[in-house]
Design an enzyme around this catalytic site. Structure first.
Site, PDB file in Angstrom:
ATOM      1  N   ARG A  54    -102.273  -7.241 -38.345  1.00  0.00           N
ATOM      2  CA  ARG A  54    -103.651  -7.589 -38.016  1.00  0.00           C
ATOM      3  C   ARG A  54    -104.233  -8.387 -39.177  1.00  0.00           C
ATOM      4  O   ARG A  54    -103.892  -8.147 -40.347  1.00  0.00           O
ATOM      5  CB  ARG A  54    -104.504  -6.331 -37.787  1.00  0.00           C
ATOM      6  CG  ARG A  54    -104.239  -5.610 -36.477  1.00  0.00           C
ATOM      7  CD  ARG A  54    -104.683  -6.436 -35.264  1.00  0.00           C
ATOM      8  NE  ARG A  54    -104.472  -5.743 -34.003  1.00  0.00           N
ATOM      9  CZ  ARG A  54    -103.423  -5.945 -33.192  1.00  0.00           C
ATOM     10  NH1 ARG A  54    -102.503  -6.824 -33.514  1.00  0.00           N
ATOM     11  NH2 ARG A  54    -103.324  -5.290 -32.053  1.00  0.00           N
ATOM     12  N   HIS A  57    -101.634 -15.628 -33.057  1.00  0.00           N
ATOM     13  CA  HIS A  57    -101.445 -14.247 -32.574  1.00  0.00           C
ATOM     14  C   HIS A  57    -100.489 -14.242 -31.371  1.00  0.00           C
ATOM     15  O   HIS A  57    -100.844 -13.807 -30.275  1.00  0.00           O
ATOM     16  CB  HIS A  57    -102.775 -13.584 -32.201  1.00  0.00           C
ATOM     17  CG  HIS A  57    -102.671 -12.077 -32.122  1.00  0.00           C
ATOM     18  ND1 HIS A  57    -103.697 -11.243 -32.458  1.00  0.00           N
ATOM     19  CD2 HIS A  57    -101.650 -11.274 -31.734  1.00  0.00           C
ATOM     20  CE1 HIS A  57    -103.326  -9.980 -32.281  1.00  0.00           C
ATOM     21  NE2 HIS A  57    -102.074  -9.974 -31.831  1.00  0.00           N
TER      22      HIS A  57
HETATM   23  P1  NDP Z   1     -96.348   2.216 -35.013  1.00  0.00           P
HETATM   24  O1  NDP Z   1     -97.558   3.054 -34.825  1.00  0.00           O
HETATM   25  O2  NDP Z   1     -95.149   2.511 -34.197  1.00  0.00           O
HETATM   26  O3  NDP Z   1     -95.889   2.271 -36.547  1.00  0.00           O
HETATM   27  C1  NDP Z   1     -96.802   2.175 -37.584  1.00  0.00           C
HETATM   28  C2  NDP Z   1     -96.079   2.313 -38.917  1.00  0.00           C
HETATM   29  O4  NDP Z   1     -97.045   2.132 -39.951  1.00  0.00           O
HETATM   30  C3  NDP Z   1     -95.466   3.701 -39.119  1.00  0.00           C
HETATM   31  O5  NDP Z   1     -94.261   3.605 -39.836  1.00  0.00           O
HETATM   32  C4  NDP Z   1     -96.532   4.403 -39.957  1.00  0.00           C
HETATM   33  O6  NDP Z   1     -96.065   5.452 -40.783  1.00  0.00           O
HETATM   34  C5  NDP Z   1     -97.024   3.252 -40.813  1.00  0.00           C
HETATM   35  N1  NDP Z   1     -98.369   3.537 -41.325  1.00  0.00           N
HETATM   36  C6  NDP Z   1     -99.498   3.756 -40.634  1.00  0.00           C
HETATM   37  N2  NDP Z   1    -100.530   4.022 -41.455  1.00  0.00           N
HETATM   38  C7  NDP Z   1    -100.021   3.976 -42.706  1.00  0.00           C
HETATM   39  C8  NDP Z   1    -100.565   4.197 -43.994  1.00  0.00           C
HETATM   40  N3  NDP Z   1    -101.850   4.521 -44.166  1.00  0.00           N
HETATM   41  N4  NDP Z   1     -99.755   4.098 -45.067  1.00  0.00           N
HETATM   42  C9  NDP Z   1     -98.439   3.801 -44.912  1.00  0.00           C
HETATM   43  N5  NDP Z   1     -97.847   3.573 -43.708  1.00  0.00           N
HETATM   44  C10 NDP Z   1     -98.638   3.668 -42.626  1.00  0.00           C
HETATM   45  O7  NDP Z   1     -96.813   0.713 -34.810  1.00  0.00           O
HETATM   46  P2  NDP Z   1     -95.959  -0.497 -34.239  1.00  0.00           P
HETATM   47  O8  NDP Z   1     -94.763  -0.684 -35.086  1.00  0.00           O
HETATM   48  O9  NDP Z   1     -95.742  -0.355 -32.784  1.00  0.00           O
HETATM   49  O10 NDP Z   1     -96.991  -1.721 -34.420  1.00  0.00           O
HETATM   50  C11 NDP Z   1     -97.557  -2.046 -35.668  1.00  0.00           C
HETATM   51  C12 NDP Z   1     -98.712  -2.996 -35.481  1.00  0.00           C
HETATM   52  O11 NDP Z   1     -98.229  -4.292 -35.142  1.00  0.00           O
HETATM   53  C13 NDP Z   1     -99.667  -2.684 -34.329  1.00  0.00           C
HETATM   54  O12 NDP Z   1    -100.567  -1.659 -34.688  1.00  0.00           O
HETATM   55  C14 NDP Z   1    -100.344  -4.009 -34.102  1.00  0.00           C
HETATM   56  O13 NDP Z   1    -101.498  -4.108 -34.905  1.00  0.00           O
HETATM   57  C15 NDP Z   1     -99.308  -5.034 -34.565  1.00  0.00           C
HETATM   58  N6  NDP Z   1     -98.796  -5.848 -33.470  1.00  0.00           N
HETATM   59  C16 NDP Z   1     -98.895  -7.218 -33.565  1.00  0.00           C
HETATM   60  C17 NDP Z   1     -98.396  -8.027 -32.587  1.00  0.00           C
HETATM   61  C18 NDP Z   1     -98.470  -9.507 -32.715  1.00  0.00           C
HETATM   62  O14 NDP Z   1     -98.102 -10.218 -31.785  1.00  0.00           O
HETATM   63  N7  NDP Z   1     -98.906 -10.034 -33.836  1.00  0.00           N
HETATM   64  C19 NDP Z   1     -97.732  -7.482 -31.386  1.00  0.00           C
HETATM   65  C20 NDP Z   1     -97.679  -6.047 -31.367  1.00  0.00           C
HETATM   66  C21 NDP Z   1     -98.206  -5.277 -32.381  1.00  0.00           C
HETATM   67  P3  NDP Z   1     -95.371   6.753 -40.160  1.00  0.00           P
HETATM   68  O15 NDP Z   1     -93.965   6.320 -39.809  1.00  0.00           O
HETATM   69  O16 NDP Z   1     -95.438   7.740 -41.262  1.00  0.00           O
HETATM   70  O17 NDP Z   1     -96.177   7.126 -38.944  1.00  0.00           O
HETATM   71  C1  OXD Z   2    -100.404  -5.846 -29.858  1.00  0.00           C
HETATM   72  C2  OXD Z   2    -100.625  -7.286 -30.101  1.00  0.00           C
HETATM   73  O1  OXD Z   2    -101.021  -5.025 -30.517  1.00  0.00           O
HETATM   74  O2  OXD Z   2    -100.145  -8.110 -29.288  1.00  0.00           O
HETATM   75  O3  OXD Z   2     -99.578  -5.532 -28.968  1.00  0.00           O
HETATM   76  O4  OXD Z   2    -101.243  -7.637 -31.094  1.00  0.00           O
END
Ligand code: NDP
Ligand code: OXD
Length: 310
Positions: free
Chosen positions: A225, A273
């Site tokens: 993000r 995006h």
């Molecule tokens: P998940 O919820 O599956 O994974 C999040 C990861 O971040 C986990 O490993 C989690 O740790 C870690 N995390 C969360 N908070 C913290 C913190 N405070 N400190 C350290 N680590 C942290 O998310 P996804 O992998 O599915 O997606 C990630 C992000 O990608 C989405 O939230 C979205 O914003 C973005 N996205 C962007 C897209 C694009 O096209 N640009 C498309 C899809 C998503 P833990 O393993 O301990 O839970």
């Molecule tokens: C998502 C994105 O969060 O596309 O899936 O950003």
């Protein structure tokens, strides 16, 4: 009872058709034509939907994000109290992200920016060939998306590290957590990939202080993000050469304003995006599954942990 869909006008029909293909009797309402507010049992929303509006539906039992991210649903005023929120976990969304991360890891690793500059100047010159084993890739976030992209990098021979909220053990990946873990991982990341959810804890995590922890000449890839990056701090780090280049798919605000310096920066690759785009037909089965579970009073899947914020 009915399902409310709310997304960009050009995506509405694809979502409706994908859901109806699986459950032809579903009563689907396309926002803003919600009909009787009492009918709405679930809402499937993308970023533009105003959460205050959802308080109009007294029988709302489930809110679903049309993506992996849920920050757009949780920001104030948040979903109506007591309504569970589900995210997408989708193979196509994951593979699309892995492709995008690999595209940029390899672009930086194979000095593509340098070769583009050489092409511009019509220079025919071979640069020293790097080895993947000498280029360490750090992942902020090893969730659905981070883990798949990290494994793909590993399979190419890059040493891979990951930083998570909770301590994790992952075969073949060096893991870190906490503030100290973050500093250690940043200090070793020749390429840093951000795939964190945007929460109060992660907003602004890529700032002057943390960018300075990277080795000089490191690369940044942000597909998470825009709010993770303090944009003026990144510009400064790029201009000083501390960060060699950045591939950015997400910004705050979006669209990136026409006069923003990122657009014309020679060391910034801007994407709109689009690193990974939700494909309704691929995502629809889990939405239908949750609607069935809601109706049958069964446990819902892919729920957001409100206390963690993702
Ligand atoms: P998940 O919820 O599956 O994974 C999040 C990861 O971040 C986990 O490993 C989690 O740790 C870690 N995390 C969360 N908070 C913290 C913190 N405070 N400190 C350290 N680590 C942290 O998310 P996804 O992998 O599915 O997606 C990630 C992000 O990608 C989405 O939230 C979205 O914003 C973005 N996205 C962007 C897209 C694009 O096209 N640009 C498309 C899809 C998503 P833990 O393993 O301990 O839970
Ligand atoms: C998502 C994105 O969060 O596309 O899936 O950003």
């Amino acid at each position: 009872m009915a399902i409310l869909l709310s997304t960009k006008a050009n995506a509405m029909a694809a979502w409706r058709d994908a859901l109806l293909e699986l459950e032809p009797d579903l009563d689907i309402r396309l926002f803003p034509d919600a009909g009787d507010p009492n009918d709405i049992e679930a809402a499937v929303c993308w970023t533009q939907h105003d959460m205050a509006e959802l308080r109009r539906y007294p029988n709302l039992g489930l809110l679903v994000s049309m993506g992996a991210g849920v920050d757009h649903l949780l920001r104030p005023p948040g979903p109506p109290p007591g309504v569970p929120v589900a995210r997408l976990k989708d193979e196509r969304l994951t593979s699309g992200m892995t492709e995008w991360v690999l595209l940029n890891v390899l672009r930086f690793h194979r000095q593509d920016l340098e070769y583009r500059a050489q092409q511009e100047a019509r220079v025919w010159d071979e640069l020293p060939a790097p080895e993947t084993s000498a280029r360490r890739v750090g992942f902020l976030g090893l969730g659905e998306l981070g883990m798949a992209a990290a494994n793909a990098c590993r399979s190419l021979g890059f040493p891979v590290m990951g930083w998570t909220r909770r301590p994790r053990e992952v075969e073949g990946i060096e893991t870190f957590h906490g503030e100290d873990g973050l500093a250690t991982m940043l200090g070793r990341s020749d390429i840093l990939v951000c795939l964190l959810p945007l929460t109060p804890d992660t907003r602004g995590i890529l700032n002057a202080r943390t960018l300075a922890m990277l080795p000089r000449g490191a690369f940044l890839i942000n597909a998470a993000r825009g709010g993770h990056v303090v944009q003026p701090d990144l510009l400064e780090a790029l201009d000083s050469g501390h960060v060699a280049a950045a591939a950015l798919d997400v910004f705050e605000p979006e669209p990136l304003p026409a006069d923003h310096p990122f657009w014309r920066h020679p060391r910034v690759l801007v994407w709109p995006h689009a690193a990974s785009i939700t494909i309704p037909r691929s995502a629809a089965p889990q939405v239908i599954e949750n609607i069935r579970r809601l109706r049958e009073g069964r446990e819902l899947i892919n729920l957001v942990d409100f206390s963690a914020g993702y």
